[in-house]
Design a protein around this motif. Structure first.
Motif, PDB file in Angstrom:
ATOM      1  N   LYS A  77      -4.473   9.214   5.084  1.00 45.07           N
ATOM      2  CA  LYS A  77      -3.154   8.998   5.683  1.00 45.07           C
ATOM      3  C   LYS A  77      -2.459  10.317   6.000  1.00 45.07           C
ATOM      4  O   LYS A  77      -1.307  10.321   6.416  1.00 45.07           O
ATOM      5  CB  LYS A  77      -2.269   8.180   4.754  1.00 45.07           C
ATOM      6  CG  LYS A  77      -2.687   6.719   4.673  1.00 45.07           C
ATOM      7  CD  LYS A  77      -3.006   6.334   3.258  1.00 45.07           C
ATOM      8  CE  LYS A  77      -3.582   4.949   3.181  1.00 45.07           C
ATOM      9  NZ  LYS A  77      -4.576   4.846   2.114  1.00 45.07           N
ATOM     10  N   ASP A  89       0.871  -1.169   0.000  1.00 43.10           N
ATOM     11  CA  ASP A  89       0.000   0.000   0.000  1.00 43.10           C
ATOM     12  C   ASP A  89       0.909   1.220   0.000  1.00 43.10           C
ATOM     13  O   ASP A  89       2.047   1.146   0.470  1.00 43.10           O
ATOM     14  CB  ASP A  89      -0.870   0.028   1.263  1.00 43.10           C
ATOM     15  CG  ASP A  89      -2.009  -0.984   1.193  1.00 43.10           C
ATOM     16  OD1 ASP A  89      -2.204  -1.571   0.118  1.00 43.10           O
ATOM     17  OD2 ASP A  89      -2.670  -1.195   2.228  1.00 43.10           O
ATOM     18  N   THR A 144      -8.525   5.197   3.128  1.00 41.65           N
ATOM     19  CA  THR A 144      -8.407   5.876   4.417  1.00 41.65           C
ATOM     20  C   THR A 144      -7.525   7.103   4.261  1.00 41.65           C
ATOM     21  O   THR A 144      -6.707   7.178   3.345  1.00 41.65           O
ATOM     22  CB  THR A 144      -7.761   4.964   5.460  1.00 41.65           C
ATOM     23  OG1 THR A 144      -6.462   4.599   4.992  1.00 41.65           O
ATOM     24  CG2 THR A 144      -8.589   3.728   5.690  1.00 41.65           C
ATOM     25  N   ASP A 186       1.222   3.688   1.774  1.00 40.66           N
ATOM     26  CA  ASP A 186       1.748   4.206   3.038  1.00 40.66           C
ATOM     27  C   ASP A 186       2.673   3.201   3.729  1.00 40.66           C
ATOM     28  O   ASP A 186       3.257   3.509   4.760  1.00 40.66           O
ATOM     29  CB  ASP A 186       0.593   4.560   3.977  1.00 40.66           C
ATOM     30  CG  ASP A 186      -0.330   3.383   4.217  1.00 40.66           C
ATOM     31  OD1 ASP A 186      -0.547   2.611   3.263  1.00 40.66           O
ATOM     32  OD2 ASP A 186      -0.821   3.210   5.346  1.00 40.66           O
TER      33      ASP A 186
END
Ligand code: UPG
Ligand code: MN
Length: 766
Positions: A654, A315, A652, A317
């Motif tokens: 971040k 991902d 989401t 992040d």
């Protein structure tokens, strides 16, 4: 053997140890205690079932019929989920690897492609994404065997592409620096912002100090340039396109693609991994299938460029905190015994922004140390979206024995001859081609462009039989399940030093949105033809089915949790007994099941490094999710099944915002979330408070009998009260911008009275 002396024997043992690439340790003691616990727990449920059943068979008892049916139903559901969960505790194992035993000859290492997905530059700050990219380029692996691909689903302008070019330039300095000084972490941001200062203070190596200071300057410069960049007219990706409507765009990032910045490259850099930017085509007419769609395009595009047999998925992040994961993974893939059936190696998801209290249990504290080792002992861990190395063949639908039953390749993989040709060449040593990497005027880039169009997948098996599967928003669990069903295996590796670190959701709002998505996606699997209980696959063991059934159905927990949150207090309020009297022997099994399950959780939290405080938080957040996320997840799943609504994958956030993270850091709930989430929570809590007050009054001033008959409910209600403390605090004690708005409290209190009123008609009058 008999003629060997003991020292000879030892020598031969250590010799085999020397060549060993990995090892597996079965936790006998833990498994023993788990099984004992399950045995007694099952034993205790027998009298509970007897107690409930005998109530229904006794015709004189039917005056509280509804409440009893609901509570009994909930208990049965809890029991069922709990039986599924048993599979996670049966056979926990831990693995170790010995990368020092890998062949020294670099030629023997297979190529690796790294896939990184990003979707939204507002929620996923570009500079952080670049850090993930650079960290992946810094993996301890021969540069010409490593390729990093960044998929940009938010390509409305060239913000990410531009940043990637700066990242490449910075990497020409960073990579040699990491190699020379064995830098850890290999991700620039944490290195410069948290580690460097201490290193500089401790180091006496003037070379290092000089070098580090120079890099720090380059890092600052890189950061400023990425953050300051504004889109201009005449972007390479036409600026009049939107993230949802544009043509495919692929660019190999190297000296020739960075323009004027070429002058700032490190002249001494020797060998960089291949770096590719990819924005797949998006059209409103074609569903893009979220992350699964992005990964499938990455798979196709990379197949004509680098075509590595193994793929690391990250991902945006999740940066590489350490450089050794690639070699660690190779310890399994290069072992001829494990290789043929091994699809993926899962590393845990750990987070850099978690604190001790972790109020929302964002790290899912018991998942990685307890559940994953448990799954590993059965068949291998569930696939979990990021931090895994996977065998490309498994994703292509090859069978475990290496064959390919796919008869019609064009029907399955689409019309690209290059792609079909690549299927047979994964393991070929194409080092020379990789070393030169001249794609600039290459027909391969054109082919890649074609593979990244939306129409390419039309009438193919992408997302159905090959690649990441499309029919759910938790593509990872679904894809892993199907691979396990085909006989592929997986392993879980959790080395002491975290290999990957990401950002967890640290606000209540984000956590609830994320969990609603997971609940919806998991139930989509459970209610599809891939339902783990019935899916037709002779290779699935019963434990595997149980394990996936728990994963797919645990959101159903919302039924018992809501029932305990609503029916229980109503009954306590009106003095309707639901459990045996304290004086009754049948009270014991109820008490045992309740207490032992809390103690079991406590032990798991301790094993996972948590505290009593963590234990409270974990229970709290499960109750909150039970009356919100799981309910909405189930609703969303139903609506997508009925075609009323389209599935949605909202990434989401971040980008840490200071105010939100402040509340998280001090361990106070941040209630700034939508009323959709807040109202059910506050209503459940106010309902419980009123019933607690009424119930206690009844026990104290009522007949002496009510103490005996309502004791269990009194305890339970008290337990819920303790668990609700942050909500009560948010309602009455806190007066800050993150507390519960007075309006919400009023509306919820009103609602709880309505519920009590309705409860009177349903549970008391009947
Ligand atoms: O249309 C999309 C949506 C998301 N993503 C990427 O998917 C990744 C995961 O998204 P995130 O918002 O971080 O979701 P999480 O809930 O944190 O992700 C977990 O759950 C997902 C399934 O719901 C898995 O895909 C992830 O790997 C797993 O970490 C991110 O890199 C996104 O950029 C895309 O590429 N395209
Ligand atoms: Mn995430």
């Amino acid at each position: 053997m008999s003629h060997m002396t003991s020292s000879e024997l030892q020598l031969s043992v250590s010799k085999t140890m020397e060549n060993k690439l990995h090892d597996c340790h079965f936790h006998k003691l833990r498994s023993f205690f788990n099984r004992i616990y399950f045995f007694f727990h099952i034993l205790a449920t027998a009298p509970i079932l007897y107690f409930r059943a005998s109530y229904f068979f006794n015709s004189s008892n039917n005056h509280h019929f509804f409440s009893w049916v609901l509570i009994f139903g909930s208990e049965i559901l809890v029991l069922l989920l709990w039986i599924f969960k048993l599979s996670y505790y049966w056979r926990p194992v831990t693995r170790t690897v010995f990368p020092e035993n890998l062949p020294e000859d670099e030629q023997k290492l297979p190529r690796i492609d790294v896939f990184i997905c990003t979707a939204d530059p507002d929620k996923e700050p570009t500079f952080e994404v670049m850090n993930t990219v650079i960290s992946a380029m810094s993996l301890d692996y021969p540069a010409h065997k490593l390729s990093v691909y960044l998929s940009d689903d938010g390509a409305s302008s060239s913000v990410t592409l531009n940043a990637l070019k700066h990242a490449w330039v910075f990497a020409t300095w960073w990579l040699p620096f990491c190699k020379t000084y064995n830098v850890n972490p290999v991700c620039p941001k944490p290195f410069f912002e948290h580690h460097l200062q201490l290193l500089l203070q401790q180091s006496h190596n003037t070379d290092f100090i000089q070098h580090a200071n120079m890099l720090k300057e380059k890092y600052q410069n890189f950061k400023e340039r990425v953050r300051a960049w504004k889109p201009t007219q005449g972007d390479e990706i036409a600026s009049n396109t939107s993230a949802r409507d544009h043509s495919p765009f692929i660019q190999v990032i190297n000296e020739s693609s960075i323009g004027d910045d070429a002058a700032t490259i490190n002249p001494e850099n020797t060998g960089m991994p291949l770096l590719v930017y990819l924005a797949r085509e998006k059209r409103p007419s074609h569903h893009h299938h979220f992350k699964a769609g992005a990964l499938n395009v990455l798979q196709r595009v990379s197949s004509v460029l680098s075509n590595a047999p193994y793929i690391l998925v990250l991902d945006c992040d999740m940066y590489c905190n350490d450089s050794s994961s690639a070699r660690q993974a190779m310890c399994f893939y290069l072992d001829p015994k494990t290789n043929p059936t091994l699809a993926w190696i899962q590393f845990p998801q750990k987070f850099h922004n978690i604190n001790e209290t972790d109020i929302y249990d964002s790290q899912m504290i018991t998942t990685w140390p307890i559940i994953y080792p448990g799954t590993d002992g059965i068949q291998g861990p569930i696939l979990s979206g990021t931090n895994f190395y996977i065998n490309r063949k498994a994703l292509y639908g090859f069978t475990v024995d290496g064959g390919n039953d796919i008869t019609d390749q064009r029907y399955t993989f689409g019309s690209s001859n290059e792609l079909i040709k690549s299927l047979g060449q994964m393991e070929k040593n194409t080092d020379d081609a990789m070393k030169t990497r001249d794609f600039s005027c290459d027909y391969k880039l054109q082919e890649a462009q074609f593979l990244a169009t939306c129409v390419y997948e039309d009438d193919t098996q992408w997302g159905i039989q090959v690649g990441f599967r499309y029919n759910t928003v938790v593509e990872d669990v679904m894809t892993g399940f199907i691979l396990h069903g085909q006989g592929w295996k997986s392993v879980y590796l959790n080395p002491a030093r975290p290999q990957f670190l990401g950002s967890a959701t640290t606000s209540l709002n984000e956590a609830l949105i994320q969990n609603s998505r997971w609940a919806a996606g998991l139930l989509q699997i459970g209610l599809s033809k891939y339902c783990p209980l019935f899916y037709n696959s002779p290779r699935l063991l019963i434990f595997q089915r149980m394990l996936y059934s728990w994963a797919a159905f645990f959101p159903i927990d919302f039924l018992p949790i809501s029932c305990f949150a609503i029916v229980q207090p109503i009954c306590f309020f009106y003095g309707i007994p639901l459990y045996p009297k304290v004086s009754d022997l049948l009270f014991m099994p109820f008490a045992f099941v309740f207490i032992s399950s809390r103690v079991k959780l406590l032990s798991e939290v301790f094993i996972s490094g948590g505290s009593v405080h963590t234990w409270l938080n974990v229970q709290r957040i499960v109750m909150i999710k039970g009356v919100t996320c799981y309910v909405y997840g189930a609703l969303e799943c139903m609506m997508t099944k009925l075609g009323i609504r389209e599935a949605n994958f909202m990434p989401t956030n971040k980008a840490g915002d200071d105010d939100t993270s402040k509340w998280y850091q001090i361990g106070k709930y941040d209630f700034r979330t939508s009323n959709m989430f807040l109202v059910p929570i506050v209503t459940a809590v106010t309902l419980n408070i009123s019933s607690f007050v009424a119930g206690v009054t009844r026990v104290i001033f009522g007949t002496s009998n009510s103490w005996d008959t309502l004791f269990a409910q009194l305890c339970f209600s008290f337990y819920v009260l303790i668990m609700s403390f942050p909500v009560i605090e948010g309602m009455v004690l806190r007066k800050d911008n993150a507390s519960i708005p007075i309006r919400t409290t009023l509306v919820s209190t009103l609602l709880s009275f309505v519920v009590l009123g309705l409860g009177y008609f349903i549970f008391v009058l009947h």
